[in-house]
Design an enzyme around this catalytic site. Structure first.
Site, PDB file in Angstrom:
ATOM      1  N   GLU A 240       0.832  -1.191   0.000  1.00  0.00           N
ATOM      2  CA  GLU A 240       0.000   0.000   0.000  1.00  0.00           C
ATOM      3  C   GLU A 240       0.876   1.252   0.000  1.00  0.00           C
ATOM      4  OE1 GLU A 240      -2.968  -2.960   1.394  1.00  0.00           O
ATOM      5  OE2 GLU A 240      -0.978  -2.475   2.141  1.00  0.00           O
ATOM      6  N   THR A 241       0.374   2.268  -0.663  1.00  0.00           N
ATOM      7  CA  THR A 241       0.966   3.598  -0.611  1.00  0.00           C
ATOM      8  C   THR A 241      -0.112   4.567  -0.129  1.00  0.00           C
ATOM      9  OG1 THR A 241       2.612   3.208  -2.341  1.00  0.00           O
ATOM     10  CG2 THR A 241       1.955   5.491  -1.975  1.00  0.00           C
TER      11      THR A 241
END
Length: 279
Positions: free
Chosen positions: A46-47
């Protein structure tokens, strides 16, 4: 836009669960297509894209390499640990997400309030689930359920830690099953009398994450699931060991309070930073 690589749920670089964190300049979020491209370029599970309204109020959006998700625990911990160290956030903060507005305590250790937990479903037929993990003939003492605390995850008990660490997951089968039940991941756990509440592994290939080394949302859901199945009291503090099979041991701390609110927390280590040259 500045970007960082931050390892959450550890105080040592190259441990825990890495997340991309992008601090946005003044203005609105970039186009979703661009945020997805950035997440795919950074290649982390995830970012988080962080929009700052004030020193106490933020909005976060989360992208995997394949899709936007409503909430990501480890990326939130990473983001607020970073904001604290950059002098941008301290003490009680408000975090707006697609899963709701959360309360955050920002410091060297970050604690975040999770979305209101619930049990989504109890699965009576579990043979295909265990078969996808390479296990046959096992009947769990406590039920396999989908639990939610920001994201819906399958809670899957195993008999012992040895079985947990020797799993042979079939990623295609796990993808199909999570899609079938509208769940994000297989969150697989086993108890051990070693000071940790449980040892866990998390598989989310439907979202491009074969295995994750620390998952805040899933462990918050696990905390609620364990309470609802009589394994924890009304109030409890938990420590979940995750990431051992990946060589990235992580400790995810959770709290469940009298009013049913769940908090997830931990420390984080900043590994890298740079500047994105796209707008």
């Amino acid at each position: 836009m500045k970007y960082y690589v931050v390892d959450a749920f550890t105080d040592q670089p190259f441990g825990g669960n890495p997340a991309g964190v992008v601090l946005l300049d003044d203005g609105d979020f970039p186009a979703e297509s661009l945020m997805l491209q950035i997440a795919a370029e950074l290649r982390y599970s995830e970012t988080a894209f962080v929009k700052r309204h004030s020193e106490k109020e933020y909005t976060l959006r989360y992208f995997t390499p394949k899709a936007e998700v409503e909430l990501c625990g480890h990326a939130t911990i990473a983001s607020f640990a970073l904001l604290h160290r950059e002098g941008l956030a301290t003490g009680h903060c408000v975090c707006h997400t697609l899963a709701g507005t959360l309360s955050i305590e920002a410091g060297e250790k970050v604690m975040m309030q999770m979305a209101t937990p619930r049990i989504v479903a109890t699965l009576e037929e579990t043979e295909e689930i265990y078969k996808a993990l390479g296990i046959s003939g096992y009947r769990p003492i406590i039920p396999v359920q989908i639990a939610y605390s920001g994201l819906p995850d399958l809670m899957i008990p195993l008999p012992d830690v040895k079985t947990l660490q020797s799993l042979q997951p079939d990623m295609e089968a796990i993808t199909a099953i999570t899609k079938k039940y509208d769940a994000v991941s297989f969150h697989v756990f086993a108890f051990a009398n070693d000071g940790y509440t449980a040892h866990v592994r998390d598989f989310a290939p439907l979202y491009g994450v074969p295995e994750e080394s620390a998952t805040g949302t899933a462990n918050a859901a696990l905390t609620y699931y364990l309470q609802q199945n009589g394994c924890l009291g009304i109030e409890a503090e938990c420590a979940f060991m995750q990431g051992e099979a990946m060589g990235r041991p992580s400790v995810v701390a959770t709290q469940i309070r009298k009013n049913g609110t769940i908090y997830v927390g931990g420390t984080a280590a900043i590994v890298a930073k740079g500047e994105l040259l796209v707008k």
